[in-house]
Motif scaffolding. Structure first.
Motif, PDB file in Angstrom:
ATOM      1  N   ALA A  30       0.836  -1.211   0.000  1.00 21.20           N
ATOM      2  CA  ALA A  30       0.000   0.000   0.000  1.00 21.20           C
ATOM      3  C   ALA A  30       0.866   1.254   0.000  1.00 21.20           C
ATOM      4  N   VAL A  31       1.950   1.240   0.758  1.00 25.19           N
ATOM      5  CA  VAL A  31       2.843   2.401   0.794  1.00 25.19           C
ATOM      6  C   VAL A  31       3.495   2.600  -0.570  1.00 25.19           C
ATOM      7  N   SER A  32       3.929   1.502  -1.188  1.00 19.49           N
ATOM      8  CA  SER A  32       4.530   1.600  -2.526  1.00 19.49           C
ATOM      9  C   SER A  32       3.517   2.108  -3.547  1.00 19.49           C
ATOM     10  N   THR A  33       2.299   1.612  -3.478  1.00 13.36           N
ATOM     11  CA  THR A  33       1.248   2.059  -4.398  1.00 13.36           C
ATOM     12  C   THR A  33       0.950   3.541  -4.187  1.00 13.36           C
ATOM     13  N   LEU A  34       0.964   3.978  -2.942  1.00 11.60           N
ATOM     14  CA  LEU A  34       0.749   5.398  -2.640  1.00 11.60           C
ATOM     15  C   LEU A  34       1.803   6.267  -3.323  1.00 11.60           C
ATOM     16  N   GLY A  35       3.057   5.816  -3.313  1.00 10.83           N
ATOM     17  CA  GLY A  35       4.124   6.572  -3.980  1.00 10.83           C
ATOM     18  C   GLY A  35       3.880   6.703  -5.471  1.00 10.83           C
ATOM     19  N   ILE A  36       3.490   5.607  -6.098  1.00  8.13           N
ATOM     20  CA  ILE A  36       3.230   5.639  -7.537  1.00  8.13           C
ATOM     21  C   ILE A  36       1.986   6.471  -7.839  1.00  8.13           C
ATOM     22  N   ALA A  37       0.965   6.341  -6.999  1.00 10.06           N
ATOM     23  CA  ALA A  37      -0.258   7.124  -7.200  1.00 10.06           C
ATOM     24  C   ALA A  37       0.022   8.619  -7.067  1.00 10.06           C
ATOM     25  N   TYR A  38       0.832   8.982  -6.092  1.00 11.28           N
ATOM     26  CA  TYR A  38       1.194  10.391  -5.918  1.00 11.28           C
ATOM     27  C   TYR A  38       1.868  10.918  -7.192  1.00 11.28           C
ATOM     28  N   TYR A  39       2.838  10.177  -7.684  1.00 10.18           N
ATOM     29  CA  TYR A  39       3.550  10.602  -8.895  1.00 10.18           C
ATOM     30  C   TYR A  39       2.581  10.722 -10.074  1.00 10.18           C
ATOM     31  N   TRP A  40       1.683   9.755 -10.219  1.00  7.86           N
ATOM     32  CA  TRP A  40       0.751   9.745 -11.334  1.00  7.86           C
ATOM     33  C   TRP A  40      -0.210  10.925 -11.262  1.00  7.86           C
ATOM     34  N   VAL A  42       0.228  13.826  -9.608  1.00  8.96           N
ATOM     35  CA  VAL A  42       0.915  15.123  -9.704  1.00  8.96           C
ATOM     36  C   VAL A  42       1.441  15.383 -11.110  1.00  8.96           C
ATOM     37  N   THR A  43       2.002  14.350 -11.758  1.00 10.14           N
ATOM     38  CA  THR A  43       2.640  14.576 -13.049  1.00 10.14           C
ATOM     39  C   THR A  43       1.826  14.103 -14.240  1.00 10.14           C
ATOM     40  N   GLY A  44       1.055  13.046 -14.060  1.00 15.08           N
ATOM     41  CA  GLY A  44       0.319  12.467 -15.177  1.00 15.08           C
ATOM     42  C   GLY A  44       1.208  11.747 -16.163  1.00 15.08           C
ATOM     43  N   ASP A  45       2.471  11.537 -15.806  1.00 12.59           N
ATOM     44  CA  ASP A  45       3.429  10.935 -16.730  1.00 12.59           C
ATOM     45  C   ASP A  45       3.206   9.449 -16.990  1.00 12.59           C
ATOM     46  N   LEU A  46       2.804   8.709 -15.979  1.00 10.99           N
ATOM     47  CA  LEU A  46       2.583   7.281 -16.177  1.00 10.99           C
ATOM     48  C   LEU A  46       1.293   7.094 -16.958  1.00 10.99           C
ATOM     49  N   GLY A  47       1.292   6.146 -17.829  1.00 13.40           N
ATOM     50  CA  GLY A  47       0.057   5.836 -18.534  1.00 13.40           C
ATOM     51  C   GLY A  47      -0.956   5.203 -17.597  1.00 13.40           C
ATOM     52  N   THR A  48      -2.216   5.305 -17.965  1.00 13.85           N
ATOM     53  CA  THR A  48      -3.277   4.749 -17.129  1.00 13.85           C
ATOM     54  C   THR A  48      -3.140   3.246 -16.993  1.00 13.85           C
ATOM     55  N   ILE A  49      -2.782   2.563 -18.051  1.00 12.75           N
ATOM     56  CA  ILE A  49      -2.621   1.104 -17.999  1.00 12.75           C
ATOM     57  C   ILE A  49      -1.482   0.739 -17.051  1.00 12.75           C
ATOM     58  N   ALA A  50      -0.363   1.440 -17.137  1.00 10.61           N
ATOM     59  CA  ALA A  50       0.763   1.166 -16.243  1.00 10.61           C
ATOM     60  C   ALA A  50       0.371   1.448 -14.794  1.00 10.61           C
ATOM     61  N   LEU A  52      -2.645   1.367 -13.458  1.00 11.04           N
ATOM     62  CA  LEU A  52      -3.561   0.314 -13.003  1.00 11.04           C
ATOM     63  C   LEU A  52      -2.818  -0.994 -12.728  1.00 11.04           C
ATOM     64  N   GLY A  53      -1.796  -1.280 -13.520  1.00  8.59           N
ATOM     65  CA  GLY A  53      -0.975  -2.465 -13.269  1.00  8.59           C
ATOM     66  C   GLY A  53      -0.280  -2.384 -11.915  1.00  8.59           C
ATOM     67  N   PHE A  54       0.255  -1.199 -11.595  1.00  6.51           N
ATOM     68  CA  PHE A  54       0.888  -1.002 -10.288  1.00  6.51           C
ATOM     69  C   PHE A  54      -0.126  -1.114  -9.157  1.00  6.51           C
ATOM     70  N   VAL A  55      -1.312  -0.577  -9.368  1.00  3.88           N
ATOM     71  CA  VAL A  55      -2.354  -0.656  -8.333  1.00  3.88           C
ATOM     72  C   VAL A  55      -2.739  -2.114  -8.091  1.00  3.88           C
ATOM     73  N   ILE A  56      -2.909  -2.877  -9.149  1.00  4.46           N
ATOM     74  CA  ILE A  56      -3.259  -4.295  -9.005  1.00  4.46           C
ATOM     75  C   ILE A  56      -2.156  -5.041  -8.264  1.00  4.46           C
ATOM     76  N   LEU A  57      -0.907  -4.774  -8.613  1.00  9.91           N
ATOM     77  CA  LEU A  57       0.222  -5.411  -7.919  1.00  9.91           C
ATOM     78  C   LEU A  57       0.254  -5.009  -6.446  1.00  9.91           C
ATOM     79  N   GLY A  58      -0.009  -3.753  -6.165  1.00  9.34           N
ATOM     80  CA  GLY A  58      -0.034  -3.283  -4.781  1.00  9.34           C
ATOM     81  C   GLY A  58      -1.155  -3.910  -3.979  1.00  9.34           C
ATOM     82  N   VAL A  59      -2.338  -4.011  -4.563  1.00 15.94           N
ATOM     83  CA  VAL A  59      -3.474  -4.638  -3.878  1.00 15.94           C
ATOM     84  C   VAL A  59      -3.176  -6.117  -3.627  1.00 15.94           C
ATOM     85  N   PHE A  60      -2.623  -6.791  -4.608  1.00 10.14           N
ATOM     86  CA  PHE A  60      -2.253  -8.197  -4.440  1.00 10.14           C
ATOM     87  C   PHE A  60      -1.263  -8.361  -3.291  1.00 10.14           C
TER      88      PHE A  60
END
Length: 159
Positions: A30-40, A42-50, A52-60
């Protein structure tokens, strides 16, 4: 106050997520997913598919963290009562003795209750050993998953 670059915040949270994987009851995924979500956000740089892939991995990773102790005890042959008591002991001992206390508490409770239940030292020891191995393996898997989130994030951002 110095403004922090979103990538610095994300990397710090990803590293904290890896460290949290070593501590029971702190969801490193969850902490790792929070970091990626924050970056996404604030910047919008990560694609939505990428993202969502990180979110799924974090939830798992979080679900795996929550279920691993119970599954380890159940696979070892412990009763549901033993599993619940061991989980409560782990939570209490985590605050008193840290992660090692949680591990030792779970193993001690599983051994004691299963010995009382069956009157067999070998069976109690086997169940406790399987539980301990499962908990340690779970920690290794959580670390691997959170490290993969960091590596994947760095690859997406810098390549």
């Amino acid at each position: 106050m110095l403004p922090l670059d979103p990538i610095v915040v994300a990397i710090i949270l990803l590293l904290v997520g890896i460290a949290a994987s070593f501590v029971p009851l702190i969801p490193g995924g969850a902490v790792s997913t929070l970091g990626i979500a924050y970056y996404w956000v604030v910047t919008g740089d990560l694609g939505t598919i990428a993202f969502l892939g990180f979110v799924i991995l974090g939830v798992f990773t979080v679900v795996f963290d929550l279920l691993e102790s119970a599954l380890s005890a159940q696979i070892g042959g412990a009763s549901m009562r033993t599993t619940v008591v061991a989980a409560v002991a782990a939570i209490g001992l985590l605050f008193v003795l840290g992660p090692l206390g949680a591990l030792l508490g779970v193993v001690g409770v599983v051994f004691s209750l299963e010995y009382l239940r069956h009157g067999d030292v070998r069976r109690g020891a086997r169940t406790a050993a399987v539980t301990a191995i499962g908990m340690l393996a779970s920690t290794a898997i959580q670390v691997l998953l959170t490290v993969s989130m960091l590596v994947g994030f760095l690859l997406l951002v810098w390549i």
